[in-house]
Motif scaffolding. Structure first.
Motif, mmCIF file in Angstrom:
data_model
loop_
_atom_site.group_PDB
_atom_site.id
_atom_site.type_symbol
_atom_site.label_atom_id
_atom_site.label_comp_id
_atom_site.label_asym_id
_atom_site.label_seq_id
_atom_site.Cartn_x
_atom_site.Cartn_y
_atom_site.Cartn_z
ATOM 1 N N ILE A 105 -17.613 33.022 50.204
ATOM 2 C CA ILE A 105 -17.184 31.645 49.997
ATOM 3 C C ILE A 105 -18.343 30.712 50.331
ATOM 4 N N ASP A 106 -18.710 29.872 49.374
ATOM 5 C CA ASP A 106 -19.749 28.855 49.587
ATOM 6 C C ASP A 106 -19.409 27.668 48.697
ATOM 7 N N HIS A 107 -18.724 26.694 49.266
ATOM 8 C CA HIS A 107 -18.260 25.540 48.499
ATOM 9 C C HIS A 107 -19.406 24.694 47.966
ATOM 10 N N ASP A 108 -20.479 24.540 48.748
ATOM 11 C CA ASP A 108 -21.631 23.764 48.281
ATOM 12 C C ASP A 108 -22.279 24.427 47.069
ATOM 13 N N ALA A 109 -22.448 25.738 47.124
ATOM 14 C CA ALA A 109 -23.031 26.461 45.998
ATOM 15 C C ALA A 109 -22.120 26.367 44.775
ATOM 16 N N ALA A 110 -20.815 26.447 44.998
ATOM 17 C CA ALA A 110 -19.855 26.333 43.890
ATOM 18 C C ALA A 110 -19.986 24.966 43.221
ATOM 19 N N GLU A 111 -20.130 23.931 44.020
ATOM 20 C CA GLU A 111 -20.287 22.580 43.463
ATOM 21 C C GLU A 111 -21.578 22.473 42.657
ATOM 22 N N ARG A 112 -22.669 23.052 43.150
ATOM 23 C CA ARG A 112 -23.935 23.022 42.402
ATOM 24 C C ARG A 112 -23.785 23.746 41.067
ATOM 25 N N ALA A 113 -23.128 24.899 41.099
ATOM 26 C CA ALA A 113 -22.932 25.669 39.869
ATOM 27 C C ALA A 113 -22.102 24.883 38.867
ATOM 28 N N GLU A 114 -21.014 24.307 39.324
ATOM 29 C CA GLU A 114 -20.153 23.534 38.426
ATOM 30 C C GLU A 114 -20.887 22.324 37.872
ATOM 31 N N ALA A 115 -21.683 21.661 38.701
ATOM 32 C CA ALA A 115 -22.454 20.504 38.242
ATOM 33 C C ALA A 115 -23.454 20.905 37.164
ATOM 34 N N ALA A 116 -23.901 22.164 37.213
ATOM 35 C CA ALA A 116 -24.850 22.668 36.218
ATOM 36 C C ALA A 116 -24.132 23.249 34.991
ATOM 37 N N GLY A 117 -22.801 23.192 34.996
ATOM 38 C CA GLY A 117 -22.039 23.647 33.840
ATOM 39 C C GLY A 117 -21.548 25.084 33.902
ATOM 40 N N LEU A 118 -21.717 25.741 35.038
ATOM 41 C CA LEU A 118 -21.241 27.118 35.176
ATOM 42 C C LEU A 118 -19.796 27.132 35.644
ATOM 43 N N LYS A 119 -19.062 28.129 35.194
ATOM 44 C CA LYS A 119 -17.730 28.375 35.730
ATOM 45 C C LYS A 119 -17.916 29.117 37.050
ATOM 46 N N VAL A 120 -16.972 28.922 37.964
ATOM 47 C CA VAL A 120 -17.081 29.522 39.289
ATOM 48 C C VAL A 120 -15.768 30.206 39.665
ATOM 49 N N VAL A 121 -15.899 31.422 40.169
ATOM 50 C CA VAL A 121 -14.784 32.142 40.780
ATOM 51 C C VAL A 121 -15.238 32.484 42.186
ATOM 52 N N MET A 122 -14.346 32.294 43.155
ATOM 53 C CA MET A 122 -14.743 32.513 44.538
ATOM 54 C C MET A 122 -13.663 33.309 45.273
ATOM 55 N N ASP A 123 -14.115 34.252 46.109
ATOM 56 C CA ASP A 123 -13.232 35.026 46.971
ATOM 57 C C ASP A 123 -12.229 35.859 46.161
ATOM 58 N N ARG A 124 -12.735 36.484 45.083
ATOM 59 C CA ARG A 124 -11.908 37.356 44.236
ATOM 60 C C ARG A 124 -12.746 38.539 43.783
ATOM 61 N N CYS A 125 -12.081 39.553 43.231
ATOM 62 C CA CYS A 125 -12.779 40.724 42.717
ATOM 63 C C CYS A 125 -12.298 41.025 41.303
ATOM 64 N N PRO A 126 -13.227 41.132 40.335
ATOM 65 C CA PRO A 126 -12.792 41.434 38.968
ATOM 66 C C PRO A 126 -12.133 42.808 38.854
ATOM 67 N N ALA A 127 -12.503 43.740 39.717
ATOM 68 C CA ALA A 127 -11.904 45.074 39.670
ATOM 69 C C ALA A 127 -10.439 45.042 40.124
ATOM 70 N N ILE A 128 -10.053 43.989 40.792
ATOM 71 C CA ILE A 128 -8.641 43.783 41.154
ATOM 72 C C ILE A 128 -7.953 42.966 40.063
ATOM 73 N N ASP A 129 -8.617 41.914 39.602
ATOM 74 C CA ASP A 129 -8.002 41.018 38.623
ATOM 75 C C ASP A 129 -7.814 41.662 37.254
#
Length: 145
Positions: A108-132
């Protein structure tokens, strides 16, 4: 806001074809080893990134030192690093033009998530694709044309 709904997660996973897995391991007892294998079985091309095992192969794929070395477009950068290291990986994902960053369970890194979103990236946090993937009943993806 990071993606949280089933529809958002489904759309991201169904549209992705190439995943860079940062923190990939060549040790079968590590979660990243199993997740990489599962993602490959599901049809993704998974490119391992880990400076400690650069040049080796994990599940048949060459291990790169850092994201900047990858020549292929990356749909998702899957982060298997501690939360304190996630920000640097997110910045590299932005620099290479990745479409999304996925921070694994406990990362979990909320600041990094905000930077990514500001740059146009989608963000998923605290999840696992092998579960989802199985939870959502997603079909195996078709290879890119």
């Amino acid at each position: 806001m990071p993606l949280t709904t089933d529809a958002q997660i489904r759309d991201l996973l169904e549209s992705a074809r190439t995943i860079a897995l940062v923190g990939a391991s060549d040790r079968p007892n590590r979660p990243s080893y199993g997740v990489m294998a599962m993602l490959q079985r599901h049809g993704y091309r998974v490119i391992p990134v880990n400076p400690q095992i650069t040049g080796e192969h994990v599940h048949g794929e060459f291990v790169f030192r850092e994201l900047s070395q990858l020549g292929d477009p990356i749909d998702i950068v899957d982060i298997f690093r501690k939360s304190a290291a996630a920000g640097e990986v997110v910045d590299q994902a932005i620099a290479i033009g990745a479409k999304a960053v996925w921070m694994q369970l406990g990362v979990i890194d909320h600041d990094a998530a905000e930077r990514a979103e500001a740059a146009g990236l989608k963000v998923v946090m605290d999840r696992c694709p092998a579960i989802d993937i199985p939870r959502l009943g997603l079909a195996r993806i078709a290879p890119a044309a």
